[in-house]
Write a protein that holds these residues in place. Structure first.
Motif, PDB file in Angstrom:
ATOM      1  N   GLY A  95       0.646  -1.323  -0.034  1.00 47.78           N
ATOM      2  CA  GLY A  95       0.117   0.084  -0.033  1.00 47.78           C
ATOM      3  C   GLY A  95       0.734   1.283   0.021  1.00 47.78           C
ATOM      4  N   ARG A 196      -5.195  -5.890   5.434  1.00 49.54           N
ATOM      5  CA  ARG A 196      -4.656  -6.504   4.321  1.00 49.54           C
ATOM      6  C   ARG A 196      -4.430  -7.820   4.669  1.00 49.54           C
ATOM      7  NH1 ARG A 196      -2.275  -1.561   2.578  1.00 49.54           N
ATOM      8  NH2 ARG A 196      -3.069  -1.119   0.565  1.00 49.54           N
ATOM      9  N   ASP A 209      -7.965  -4.609  -1.298  1.00 50.97           N
ATOM     10  CA  ASP A 209      -7.139  -4.508  -2.471  1.00 50.97           C
ATOM     11  C   ASP A 209      -7.760  -5.056  -3.838  1.00 50.97           C
ATOM     12  OD1 ASP A 209      -5.315  -2.882  -1.489  1.00 50.97           O
ATOM     13  OD2 ASP A 209      -3.698  -4.273  -1.227  1.00 50.97           O
ATOM     14  N   ARG A 212      -9.838  -1.910  -4.778  1.00 50.14           N
ATOM     15  CA  ARG A 212      -8.783  -0.966  -5.137  1.00 50.14           C
ATOM     16  C   ARG A 212      -8.178  -1.194  -6.508  1.00 50.14           C
ATOM     17  NH1 ARG A 212      -6.611  -1.783   0.384  1.00 50.14           N
ATOM     18  NH2 ARG A 212      -7.696  -0.338   1.854  1.00 50.14           N
ATOM     19  N   ARG A 213      -7.555  -2.368  -6.626  1.00 55.14           N
ATOM     20  CA  ARG A 213      -6.640  -2.740  -7.781  1.00 55.14           C
ATOM     21  C   ARG A 213      -7.390  -3.757  -8.808  1.00 55.14           C
ATOM     22  NH1 ARG A 213      -1.359  -4.099  -4.472  1.00 55.14           N
ATOM     23  NH2 ARG A 213      -0.826  -5.029  -6.264  1.00 55.14           N
TER      24      ARG A 213
END
Ligand code: UDP
Length: 232
Positions: A95, A196, A209, A212-213
């Motif tokens: 991150g 995470r 994530d 996010r990704r």
């Protein structure tokens, strides 16, 4: 009565002066609100996962705001005044730490890193050191020492807990609040929105994530975390 609405939760007053209800929404945000989505049932999963986490920590003598789960999306909590600080622990690099200093993701740290950030969206939750926090009167030295000790204790408990279900606790964010007696206790939530979590064998990411990704279905990841918690 609705008292406060955040990105992922609402807080309501109750007929009891010292109790609030937290309602877990399905909204997901990332990059300080730049990326947004509604993810059906995320709130239910986060309420269930947070409940298990607060119950586990309570058993280990950590004081939290959690009283009980009321329904799929509602949690009864003690009224606290949230400290305007986000407390972060890192066990493995990921991150913002990687972005900020150019270090590779996935390096296991010899010692956990403890960070504090100023909870302020307008300024992008900037990282502070203790001197900044004291100067800004966000917390005093004793409170900062307590936050560090308590958070590192919580990190040990959470790391051990997740390892039992074959998950690595990479990093996480906590928020603390002051109760009516002025005691600082753990508040907010503990969920894959705020931690995470990677599979020990495959390093598959089972946390936010994924959103996010764009790494895969977020709900499937959170469901996997909950299933492992229920099967341990
Ligand atoms: N985190 C969070 N809320 C925030 C910022 C961070 O819950 O406002 C959590 C995040 O999910 C991760 C840890 O804190 O588990 C460390 O986040 P980082 O500083 O790497 O920031 P990010 O990559 O989320 O921008």
């Amino acid at each position: 009565m609705l008292l406060y609405e955040g990105k992922a939760k609402q807080v309501y007053s109750t007929e009891k002066e010292n109790e609030y209800i937290v309602y877990f929404k399905d909204d997901a945000t990332a990059f300080n609100g730049e990326k947004k989505a509604q993810i059906s049932s995320k709130g239910i999963l986060n309420n269930k996962i947070s409940t298990i986490m607060f119950e586990m920590l309570h058993e280990k003598q950590i004081k939290t705001h959690f009283i009980k789960s009321l329904s799929e999306r509602k949690m009864l909590v003690k009224k606290v005044e949230i400290l305007p600080l986000e407390v972060i622990v890192r066990n493995i690099t990921a991150g913002s730490f990687c972005k900020r200093v150019g270090i590779e993701e996935g390096i296991v740290l010899d010692e956990p890193i403890f960070e504090i950030c100023y909870k302020n969206d307008d300024y992008g939750d900037p990282m502070l050191n203790d001197d900044h926090a004291v100067a800004m009167k966000l917390a005093n030295r004793d409170e900062l020492q307590f936050l560090r000790n308590e958070t590192l204790k919580i990190n040990d408990l959470m790391k051990e807990f997740f390892l039992k279900m074959n998950l690595k606790l990479v990093d996480f964010k906590l928020e603390f609040g002051k109760d009516s007696k002025g005691n600082i206790i753990l508040a907010d939530e503990i969920s894959p929105d705020t931690c995470r979590l990677w599979d020990v064998d495959t390093n598959e990411k089972l946390d936010k994530d994924r959103f996010r990704r764009n790494l895969g279905d977020l709900v499937a990841g959170y469901e996997e975390v909950l299933a492992r918690m229920n099967n341990k």
